[in-house]
Design a protein around this motif. Structure first.
Motif, PDB file in Angstrom:
ATOM      1  N   MET A   1     -93.111   2.494 -79.211  1.00 31.11           N
ATOM      2  CA  MET A   1     -91.873   2.103 -78.528  1.00 31.11           C
ATOM      3  C   MET A   1     -90.869   1.544 -79.518  1.00 31.11           C
ATOM      4  O   MET A   1     -89.682   1.840 -79.448  1.00 31.11           O
ATOM      5  CB  MET A   1     -92.205   1.031 -77.479  1.00 31.11           C
ATOM      6  CG  MET A   1     -91.050   0.716 -76.559  1.00 31.11           C
ATOM      7  SD  MET A   1     -90.803   2.060 -75.373  1.00 31.11           S
ATOM      8  CE  MET A   1     -89.194   1.720 -74.753  1.00 31.11           C
TER       9      MET A   1
ATOM     10  N   PHE B   1     -89.267   4.353 -81.277  1.00 33.94           N
ATOM     11  CA  PHE B   1     -88.326   5.037 -80.384  1.00 33.94           C
ATOM     12  C   PHE B   1     -86.993   4.291 -80.327  1.00 33.94           C
ATOM     13  O   PHE B   1     -85.922   4.883 -80.488  1.00 33.94           O
ATOM     14  CB  PHE B   1     -88.920   5.149 -78.973  1.00 33.94           C
ATOM     15  CG  PHE B   1     -87.908   5.625 -77.963  1.00 33.94           C
ATOM     16  CD1 PHE B   1     -87.544   6.964 -77.902  1.00 33.94           C
ATOM     17  CD2 PHE B   1     -87.292   4.723 -77.104  1.00 33.94           C
ATOM     18  CE1 PHE B   1     -86.609   7.392 -76.993  1.00 33.94           C
ATOM     19  CE2 PHE B   1     -86.341   5.150 -76.203  1.00 33.94           C
ATOM     20  CZ  PHE B   1     -85.998   6.485 -76.134  1.00 33.94           C
TER      21      PHE B   1
ATOM     22  N   TYR C   1     -83.440   5.587 -81.515  1.00 31.39           N
ATOM     23  CA  TYR C   1     -82.377   5.604 -80.509  1.00 31.39           C
ATOM     24  C   TYR C   1     -81.123   4.912 -81.042  1.00 31.39           C
ATOM     25  O   TYR C   1     -80.022   5.462 -81.003  1.00 31.39           O
ATOM     26  CB  TYR C   1     -82.867   4.901 -79.236  1.00 31.39           C
ATOM     27  CG  TYR C   1     -81.907   4.975 -78.083  1.00 31.39           C
ATOM     28  CD1 TYR C   1     -81.869   6.112 -77.288  1.00 31.39           C
ATOM     29  CD2 TYR C   1     -81.059   3.924 -77.791  1.00 31.39           C
ATOM     30  CE1 TYR C   1     -80.998   6.200 -76.227  1.00 31.39           C
ATOM     31  CE2 TYR C   1     -80.172   3.990 -76.741  1.00 31.39           C
ATOM     32  CZ  TYR C   1     -80.147   5.132 -75.942  1.00 31.39           C
ATOM     33  OH  TYR C   1     -79.278   5.209 -74.891  1.00 31.39           O
TER      34      TYR C   1
ATOM     35  N   VAL D   1     -73.783   8.891 -83.972  1.00 32.93           N
ATOM     36  CA  VAL D   1     -72.792   9.545 -83.103  1.00 32.93           C
ATOM     37  C   VAL D   1     -71.475   8.778 -83.139  1.00 32.93           C
ATOM     38  O   VAL D   1     -70.399   9.355 -83.326  1.00 32.93           O
ATOM     39  CB  VAL D   1     -73.324   9.651 -81.650  1.00 32.93           C
ATOM     40  CG1 VAL D   1     -72.198  10.028 -80.703  1.00 32.93           C
ATOM     41  CG2 VAL D   1     -74.428  10.685 -81.571  1.00 32.93           C
ATOM     42  N   VAL D   2     -71.552   7.459 -82.990  1.00 32.65           N
ATOM     43  CA  VAL D   2     -70.322   6.655 -82.985  1.00 32.65           C
ATOM     44  C   VAL D   2     -69.639   6.731 -84.352  1.00 32.65           C
ATOM     45  O   VAL D   2     -68.415   6.861 -84.447  1.00 32.65           O
ATOM     46  CB  VAL D   2     -70.633   5.190 -82.597  1.00 32.65           C
ATOM     47  CG1 VAL D   2     -69.404   4.312 -82.806  1.00 32.65           C
ATOM     48  CG2 VAL D   2     -71.092   5.115 -81.151  1.00 32.65           C
TER      49      VAL D   2
ATOM     50  N   ALA E   1     -68.135  10.368 -84.496  1.00 31.63           N
ATOM     51  CA  ALA E   1     -67.134  10.719 -83.485  1.00 31.63           C
ATOM     52  C   ALA E   1     -66.033   9.677 -83.368  1.00 31.63           C
ATOM     53  O   ALA E   1     -64.933   9.994 -82.926  1.00 31.63           O
ATOM     54  CB  ALA E   1     -67.811  10.912 -82.135  1.00 31.63           C
ATOM     55  N   GLY E   2     -66.290   8.453 -83.761  1.00 31.66           N
ATOM     56  CA  GLY E   2     -65.237   7.438 -83.704  1.00 31.66           C
ATOM     57  C   GLY E   2     -64.904   7.027 -82.289  1.00 31.66           C
ATOM     58  O   GLY E   2     -65.659   7.277 -81.351  1.00 31.66           O
ATOM     59  N   CYS E   3     -63.741   6.399 -82.108  1.00 31.90           N
ATOM     60  CA  CYS E   3     -63.374   5.950 -80.764  1.00 31.90           C
ATOM     61  C   CYS E   3     -62.221   6.780 -80.223  1.00 31.90           C
ATOM     62  O   CYS E   3     -61.583   7.535 -80.934  1.00 31.90           O
ATOM     63  CB  CYS E   3     -62.935   4.494 -80.743  1.00 31.90           C
ATOM     64  SG  CYS E   3     -63.356   3.557 -82.158  1.00 31.90           S
ATOM     65  N   ARG E   4     -61.952   6.556 -78.952  1.00 24.59           N
ATOM     66  CA  ARG E   4     -60.819   7.191 -78.298  1.00 24.59           C
ATOM     67  C   ARG E   4     -59.531   6.734 -78.964  1.00 24.59           C
ATOM     68  O   ARG E   4     -59.373   5.571 -79.282  1.00 24.59           O
ATOM     69  CB  ARG E   4     -60.770   6.770 -76.837  1.00 24.59           C
ATOM     70  CG  ARG E   4     -61.766   7.475 -75.970  1.00 24.59           C
ATOM     71  CD  ARG E   4     -61.633   6.962 -74.552  1.00 24.59           C
ATOM     72  NE  ARG E   4     -62.590   7.613 -73.661  1.00 24.59           N
ATOM     73  CZ  ARG E   4     -62.735   7.310 -72.383  1.00 24.59           C
ATOM     74  NH1 ARG E   4     -62.013   6.351 -71.860  1.00 24.59           N
ATOM     75  NH2 ARG E   4     -63.592   7.955 -71.637  1.00 24.59           N
ATOM     76  N   GLY E   5     -58.615   7.675 -79.123  1.00 27.04           N
ATOM     77  CA  GLY E   5     -57.270   7.297 -79.532  1.00 27.04           C
ATOM     78  C   GLY E   5     -57.061   7.136 -81.016  1.00 27.04           C
ATOM     79  O   GLY E   5     -55.951   6.899 -81.444  1.00 27.04           O
ATOM     80  N   SER E   6     -58.111   7.292 -81.839  1.00 23.04           N
ATOM     81  CA  SER E   6     -57.868   7.151 -83.276  1.00 23.04           C
ATOM     82  C   SER E   6     -57.120   8.385 -83.775  1.00 23.04           C
ATOM     83  O   SER E   6     -57.341   9.498 -83.308  1.00 23.04           O
ATOM     84  CB  SER E   6     -59.189   6.965 -84.015  1.00 23.04           C
ATOM     85  OG  SER E   6     -60.085   7.967 -83.647  1.00 23.04           O
TER      86      SER E   6
ATOM     87  N   SER F   1     -55.861  11.531 -85.801  1.00 23.23           N
ATOM     88  CA  SER F   1     -56.615  12.570 -86.482  1.00 23.23           C
ATOM     89  C   SER F   1     -55.706  13.748 -86.783  1.00 23.23           C
ATOM     90  O   SER F   1     -54.843  14.093 -85.994  1.00 23.23           O
ATOM     91  CB  SER F   1     -57.779  13.032 -85.604  1.00 23.23           C
ATOM     92  OG  SER F   1     -58.221  14.295 -86.013  1.00 23.23           O
TER      93      SER F   1
ATOM     94  N   PRO G   1     -57.074  19.202 -81.351  1.00 26.72           N
ATOM     95  CA  PRO G   1     -57.935  18.712 -80.275  1.00 26.72           C
ATOM     96  C   PRO G   1     -59.153  19.607 -80.062  1.00 26.72           C
ATOM     97  O   PRO G   1     -59.065  20.821 -80.160  1.00 26.72           O
ATOM     98  CB  PRO G   1     -57.022  18.762 -79.042  1.00 26.72           C
ATOM     99  CG  PRO G   1     -55.652  18.767 -79.571  1.00 26.72           C
ATOM    100  CD  PRO G   1     -55.697  19.405 -80.909  1.00 26.72           C
ATOM    101  N   ILE G   2     -60.264  18.956 -79.747  1.00 30.22           N
ATOM    102  CA  ILE G   2     -61.476  19.697 -79.405  1.00 30.22           C
ATOM    103  C   ILE G   2     -61.307  20.185 -77.972  1.00 30.22           C
ATOM    104  O   ILE G   2     -60.921  19.405 -77.099  1.00 30.22           O
ATOM    105  CB  ILE G   2     -62.707  18.771 -79.481  1.00 30.22           C
ATOM    106  CG1 ILE G   2     -62.748  18.075 -80.834  1.00 30.22           C
ATOM    107  CG2 ILE G   2     -63.987  19.516 -79.180  1.00 30.22           C
ATOM    108  CD1 ILE G   2     -63.412  16.709 -80.783  1.00 30.22           C
TER     109      ILE G   2
ATOM    110  N   VAL H   1     -63.278  21.255 -74.914  1.00 31.63           N
ATOM    111  CA  VAL H   1     -64.654  21.275 -74.411  1.00 31.63           C
ATOM    112  C   VAL H   1     -64.903  22.554 -73.615  1.00 31.63           C
ATOM    113  O   VAL H   1     -65.908  23.226 -73.798  1.00 31.63           O
ATOM    114  CB  VAL H   1     -64.935  20.028 -73.553  1.00 31.63           C
ATOM    115  CG1 VAL H   1     -66.379  20.024 -73.083  1.00 31.63           C
ATOM    116  CG2 VAL H   1     -64.650  18.759 -74.353  1.00 31.63           C
TER     117      VAL H   1
END
Lengths: 216, 214
Positions: free
Chosen positions: A1, A4, A8, A15-16, A19-24, A26, A30-31, A33
């Motif tokens: 555990m 794990f 995790y 990932v963070v 990918a960074g945060c919203r609104g930074s 670049s 745009p990606i 989806v």
């Protein structure tokens, strides 16, 4: 555990970090989806297009093209944009003489429209009062006409319309930016500005005159 | 006691929760579009032209009140001033070349709705929806970036409640404009005046699919 949870946390961290945060900010586009049908095989204005040799999708109209439009309502009846009429050219048909007076019915609404359009297109150089002291004067635009100059006050309306449309000396024409009716509205408003400088106290109605006279 | 089932459950919840949180946070235009700031071929600054010099949006984007598409100005529009101001500046070399040859400047489009969305600029700006609602404070941007998500939910926020966004027509291009400097007073005025404008202009709260998708 424990392993794990460690992995995790590591995955969340990676990932963070990637990918960074919203609104930074670049530079990357745009990606999308779900890009289904976002880009269809149709032309939108001002987009590049390889079909034509010049690479433009909004092709300039062929010289002599007559645009489809409703007629302009003038004092002497409706006029279409292709007609050789004072409202389109500022001149009497067939000659080079400029028309003396605005072919549109001058109303309060037209003057207010002219004031607004003057503020957008003319005031940057000619100044909000029309005296040639716009914001561009400080930036190196040396010769901007003072609209209260007797030379311009004496100009026929048609000539002012012609100058707005096609420019004069260093001023470029504004025919592409300002539609015909708005140009005449601006002409009417330029007359308002000139009148405001030429008028005397006696021109004012009595109640306005008193309110001015009371001020020191 | 066997702790394995509990551990598997906690593990699955964590993984599932993490994936959901990730999708919720990242798979939205709030993340994918907002902040897009492409490098433009000419270093044009909206901040200088609008904020410092006081040009109106419509000086360059002059078709926005008449067309569904808000035009990028022709290079000759730049030359209205730049034939005298910064006449030989190297930063404007591409503009001068474009005017001379007729080849357009390859500006990079920042804001784009999908091709199945029929957004009309004219109907919005002629009914009191300011540029700032969708484009943000462009007057404060040296380089334009995508400030709002422009997602369908974003459109619907306004379409469900237009009264919260409408303003007088002469303030549409005044991006800093508020009903009042006091935020509470602004909100109160927006509610009452917005509702009045909505009735006055007969603005409908259009929520049917074909309002935007045709």
């Amino acid at each position: 555990m424990r392993y794990f949870l460690l992995i995790y946390a590591l995955v969340v961290g990676i990932v963070v970090a990637i990918a960074g945060c919203r609104g930074s900010l670049s530079r990357k586009p745009p990606i999308e989806v779900f890009p289904d049908m976002d880009r269809q095989l149709k032309l939108r204005p001002q987009q590049p297009n390889g079909f034509f040799p010049n690479g433009i999708s909004s092709q300039p109209p062929v010289p002599g093209t007559i645009r489809r439009s409703l007629p302009i309502q003038t004092l002497s009846g409706p006029v279409y944009p292709f007609e050789d009429a004072p409202v389109n050219t500022g001149r009497w048909p067939g000659v080079t003489n400029f028309v003396e007076l605005n072919p549109l019915a001058v109303s309060g609404a037209l003057l207010r429209r002219g004031q607004e359009r003057f503020g957008i297109y003319c005031a940057p150089c000619h100044g909000p009062a029309g005296d040639g002291n716009g914001v561009t004067r400080k930036l190196g635009m040396a010769v901007v006409a003072n609209l209260h100059d007797p030379r311009i006050v004496e100009m026929p309306d048609g000539e002012i319309f012609h100058v707005i449309s096609h420019g004069r000396n260093l001023m470029q024409g504004y025919a592409a930016q300002i539609p015909v009716e708005d140009r005449w509205a601006i002409v009417a408003y330029v007359r308002v500005l000139q009148r405001s400088w030429l008028g005397s106290l006696e021109d004012l109605p009595l109640h306005l005159r008193q309110s001015l006279e009371r001020q020191p | 006691m066997n702790r394995l089932p509990l551990m598997i459950l906690v593990g699955l919840l964590l993984v599932g929760g993490g994936v959901v949180a990730g999708v919720w946070y990242y798979f939205t235009p709030k993340y994918t579009r907002v902040g897009y700031q492409p490098l433009q071929p000419v270093a044009f600054s909206h901040k200088v032209h609008v904020d410092q010099l006081g040009l109106d949006c419509r000086y360059c984007h002059h078709d926005v009140e008449r067309a569904w598409f808000s035009n990028i100005p022709a290079s000759s529009t730049c030359m209205n001033c730049h034939n005298q101001v910064l006449k030989d500046d190297p930063r404007l070399a591409l503009v001068r070349e474009s005017v001379a040859t007729g080849r357009p400047i390859p500006w990079v489009q920042v804001h784009k709705v999908p091709d199945y969305v029929y957004f009309n600029h004219a109907v919005h700006v002629n009914r009191g929806v300011s540029c700032v609602e969708c484009h943000g404070r462009v007057d404060q941007m040296d380089e334009v970036y995508h400030a709002k998500p422009l997602s369908m939910a974003f459109c619907l926020d306004c379409h469900r409640d237009p009264a919260s966004f409408l303003r007088p027509l002469d303030k549409v291009t005044d991006l800093a404009w508020r009903w009042s400097v006091d935020p509470a007073e602004h909100a109160r005025q927006q509610r009452t005046q917005g509702r009045w404008l909505m009735e006055h202009w007969r603005v409908e709260s259009l929520q049917n699919c074909s309002a935007c998708h045709r």
